[in-house]
Design an enzyme around this catalytic site. Structure first.
Site, short mmCIF file in Angstrom:
data_model
loop_
_atom_site.label_atom_id
_atom_site.label_comp_id
_atom_site.label_asym_id
_atom_site.label_seq_id
_atom_site.Cartn_x
_atom_site.Cartn_y
_atom_site.Cartn_z
N ILE A 184 0.83 -1.21 0.00
CA ILE A 184 0.00 0.00 0.00
C ILE A 184 0.87 1.26 0.00
O ILE A 184 0.62 2.19 -0.76
CB ILE A 184 -0.94 0.01 1.24
CG1 ILE A 184 -1.83 -1.25 1.25
CG2 ILE A 184 -1.78 1.29 1.29
CD1 ILE A 184 -2.71 -1.43 0.02
N CYS A 206 -6.25 -9.73 4.03
CA CYS A 206 -7.29 -8.86 4.57
C CYS A 206 -8.46 -9.65 5.14
O CYS A 206 -8.75 -9.60 6.33
CB CYS A 206 -7.77 -7.91 3.49
SG CYS A 206 -6.40 -7.04 2.71
N LYS A 234 -14.04 0.21 7.82
CA LYS A 234 -13.10 -0.58 7.01
C LYS A 234 -13.20 -2.07 7.38
O LYS A 234 -13.25 -2.96 6.51
CB LYS A 234 -11.68 -0.08 7.25
CG LYS A 234 -10.57 -1.06 6.94
CD LYS A 234 -10.34 -1.19 5.46
CE LYS A 234 -9.44 -2.37 5.15
NZ LYS A 234 -8.93 -2.41 3.82
N ARG A 272 -32.43 -8.11 -3.97
CA ARG A 272 -31.81 -7.87 -2.67
C ARG A 272 -30.95 -9.05 -2.19
O ARG A 272 -30.69 -9.19 -1.00
CB ARG A 272 -32.90 -7.54 -1.64
CG ARG A 272 -33.44 -6.12 -1.80
CD ARG A 272 -34.57 -5.79 -0.84
NE ARG A 272 -35.78 -6.57 -1.11
CZ ARG A 272 -36.64 -6.31 -2.11
NH1 ARG A 272 -36.44 -5.28 -2.90
NH2 ARG A 272 -37.69 -7.07 -2.30
N TYR A 331 -3.36 -16.62 -3.86
CA TYR A 331 -4.57 -16.66 -3.04
C TYR A 331 -5.84 -16.40 -3.84
O TYR A 331 -6.94 -16.73 -3.39
CB TYR A 331 -4.47 -15.73 -1.81
CG TYR A 331 -4.76 -14.27 -2.05
CD1 TYR A 331 -3.74 -13.37 -2.39
CD2 TYR A 331 -6.04 -13.76 -1.91
CE1 TYR A 331 -4.00 -12.03 -2.58
CE2 TYR A 331 -6.31 -12.41 -2.09
CZ TYR A 331 -5.29 -11.55 -2.44
OH TYR A 331 -5.55 -10.22 -2.63
N1 SAJ Z 1 -13.12 -15.23 -2.57
C1 SAJ Z 1 -14.02 -16.30 -2.58
N2 SAJ Z 1 -15.28 -16.08 -3.07
C2 SAJ Z 1 -15.67 -14.86 -3.54
C3 SAJ Z 1 -14.76 -13.78 -3.52
C4 SAJ Z 1 -13.49 -13.99 -3.01
O1 SAJ Z 1 -13.71 -17.41 -2.16
O2 SAJ Z 1 -16.82 -14.73 -3.97
C5 SAJ Z 1 -11.77 -15.43 -2.01
C6 SAJ Z 1 -10.66 -15.06 -2.97
O3 SAJ Z 1 -10.40 -16.09 -3.88
C7 SAJ Z 1 -9.51 -14.81 -2.01
C8 SAJ Z 1 -10.21 -14.16 -0.81
O4 SAJ Z 1 -11.59 -14.52 -0.94
O5 SAJ Z 1 -8.91 -16.01 -1.59
C9 SAJ Z 1 -10.05 -12.66 -0.73
O6 SAJ Z 1 -10.14 -12.08 -2.02
P1 SAJ Z 1 -10.98 -10.76 -2.33
O7 SAJ Z 1 -10.88 -10.52 -3.78
O8 SAJ Z 1 -12.32 -10.87 -1.74
O9 SAJ Z 1 -10.27 -9.60 -1.49
P2 SAJ Z 1 -8.75 -9.08 -1.26
O10 SAJ Z 1 -8.24 -9.66 0.01
O11 SAJ Z 1 -7.91 -9.25 -2.47
O12 SAJ Z 1 -9.03 -7.50 -1.06
C10 SAJ Z 1 -9.99 -7.11 -0.07
C11 SAJ Z 1 -10.93 -6.10 -0.73
N3 SAJ Z 1 -12.04 -5.81 0.18
C12 SAJ Z 1 -13.31 -5.80 -0.26
O13 SAJ Z 1 -13.64 -6.05 -1.40
C13 SAJ Z 1 -14.34 -5.45 0.75
C14 SAJ Z 1 -10.14 -4.83 -1.06
O14 SAJ Z 1 -11.01 -3.84 -1.58
C15 SAJ Z 1 -9.46 -4.31 0.22
O15 SAJ Z 1 -8.71 -3.12 -0.03
C16 SAJ Z 1 -8.51 -5.36 0.70
O16 SAJ Z 1 -9.29 -6.53 1.03
C17 SAJ Z 1 -7.80 -4.82 1.94
O17 SAJ Z 1 -6.65 -4.36 1.80
O18 SAJ Z 1 -8.42 -4.73 3.01
#
Ligand code: SAJ
Length: 430
Positions: free
Chosen positions: A12, A259, A205, A245, A314
């Site tokens: 970041i 995260c 957050k 919804r 990941y």
């Molecule tokens: N995942 C699933 N199913 C889904 C979506 C994601 O299994 O439907 C998994 C992904 O494969 C991964 C994990 O969840 O293993 C996390 O991935 P992600 O794309 O949900 O999120 P991050 O960790 O890459 O980024 C998140 C984001 N937060 C949100 O969308 C609320 C990002 O915007 C934040 O800035 C980041 O966390 C952070 O720094 O907090």
């Protein structure tokens, strides 16, 4: 234009420092890691993020960004240091934040602003950062400003999201909030939302990532239920989401990254009200065990088998392996095989299950990654654990020729079911 010092040049801090510099501010990037500082000074970028190398080099070449191992005086100090979770206690380690605040305190002058961007438990800005800064004799909210402005960018799309995402800013008083808003307005194209205080910004957050984690846990539980009823979970979720919804996320092999697996613990840091949120974490962490159950159902036992794990990043499209579900599955396979009674009695020291790892995007040399051909050669089963686009175009017939078994688990629904069935490798989907 303002003078800015960004503390912590990681995922970041580095793009943030380059962003402010490329928008004309005078930025010093500070990091406690001397090696990182000298690498950056010679234009070497460790972080593998699309567009970042050119973006940082642009800032360095223009001299708007300099990188140093000493903290200068600056109108704005932005703290972007890591806030790791202690795995045992599930509590945050704030030592890097404390160290950053202690480093800033002696440089503070009346009118300066300190911004905490690192993700922290609610209350940290006021109860941890403020008293350390005030050792300088200044008072946060009176003659210096102090705010929390959490980062919200998605790895893989950081540079675009820095400008396009909305920001939330909560100061210890209105003057603090206004000072930070003035700064972020220089590059944020979306709404900047101001909060009544720093603790609300910290809380908001955390509930964003907790919502996503809990929603994925629901999707994972739905996937397990759907399997019991012979229903296709993905199709069911897609149909359910046609309701205006309903927005159920996708099931998978568990949740990785830095995260979602961490922030829900920060939310319950100083409260005993966490219940469903902690359970959602367990559901997501438990997906590795569920996948091993699926493999055992198909193979009888995982002992003495070769399992190829396709994907240790990941999530799809990134090379980041932090909290990787694929690597978690590899550990779970070893644990499960080691606990087989016949194996417990064994003394030859050989691993009871052979796990091979492949990933088209990860370059980490410490992981013993193999080529796709090597990974699937003589495999009894393969498990797709990352939704990389490269896996969508895998050729099932050439993989079938190399494997010795025919078990395929597709935890990300990336394989074309009809093509794989035609090659006698009907995927088991999560
Ligand atoms: N995942 C699933 N199913 C889904 C979506 C994601 O299994 O439907 C998994 C992904 O494969 C991964 C994990 O969840 O293993 C996390 O991935 P992600 O794309 O949900 O999120 P991050 O960790 O890459 O980024 C998140 C984001 N937060 C949100 O969308 C609320 C990002 O915007 C934040 O800035 C980041 O966390 C952070 O720094 O907090």
């Amino acid at each position: 234009m303002s003078s800015i010092c960004v503390h912590g040049l990681g995922y970041i801090g580095l793009p943030t420092a380059a962003m402010f510099a490329n928008y004309g501010h005078d930025v010093v990037g500070f990091d406690v890691n001397d090696q990182l500082v000298s690498e950056l000074n010679s234009g070497e970028i460790r972080i593998d993020e699309p567009g970042l190398r050119a973006f940082v080099n642009q800032a360095l070449d223009s001299s708007q960004l300099t990188v140093d191992d000493e903290i200068p005086s600056a109108e704005y100090h932005i703290i972007c240091v890591p806030t790791p979770l202690d795995d045992e206690t599930k509590r945050v380690n704030l030592s890097a934040v404390e160290e950053a605040a202690a480093g800033i305190a002696p440089t503070l002058r009346t009118g300066d602003t300190v911004i905490l961007e690192s993700t922290v438990p609610p209350g940290t800005t006021v109860s941890t950062v403020k008293p350390i800064l005030e050792r300088s004799g200044h008072s946060a909210g009176e003659d210096v400003a102090l705010v929390h402005c959490p980062e919200t960018v998605m790895p893989g799309n950081i540079i675009t999201e820095l400008t396009e995402n909305e920001r939330i800013i909560g100061g210890v008083n209105g003057v603090s909030t206004a000072a930070a808003v003035r700064l972020y307005e220089s590059f944020v194209e979306s709404e900047i939302r101001t909060m009544v205080d720093a603790t609300t910004a910290e809380f908001v957050k955390l509930i964003q990532n907790t919502y996503r984690d809990a929603n994925i846990a629901l999707a994972n539980e739905i996937a397990k239920l759907a399997a019991d009823y012979g229903v296709d979970s993905r199709e069911a979720i897609q149909l359910a989401n046609t309701h205006p919804r309903v927005d159920i996320h996708q099931p998978g092999p568990g949740v990785g990254g830095h995260c979602l697996p961490i922030d829900p613990w920060f939310l319950g840091h100083d409260s005993n009200k966490v219940d469903l949120i902690a359970h959602a974490r367990e559901v997501n962490d438990g997906m590795a065990g569920y996948i091993v159950d699926l493999l055992e159902g198909a193979l009888g036992s995982v002992t003495e088998q070769k399992i190829a794990i396709l994907g240790v990043a990941y999530k799809g499209g990134v090379s980041d392996t932090r909290m990787s579900p694929g690597l978690h599955l590899a550990e779970e396979l070893q644990d499960r095989a080691l606990n087989e009674p016949a194996v417990e009695a064994r003394t030859d020291g050989d691993s009871p299950v052979q796990v091979s790892l492949h990933d088209p995007q990860v370059t980490d040399q410490t992981l013993a990654l193999e080529t796709l051909e090597e990974a699937v050669l003589d495999a009894d089963a393969i498990v797709v654990t990352t939704d990389h686009s490269e896996y969508e175009s895998l050729d099932p017939s050439s993989i079938a020729q190399k494997m010795s078994g025919n078990v395929v688990v597709d935890t990300r629904a990336v394989l074309d079911e009809a093509d794989w069935e035609a090659a006698d490798l009907a995927p088991i989907r999560v």
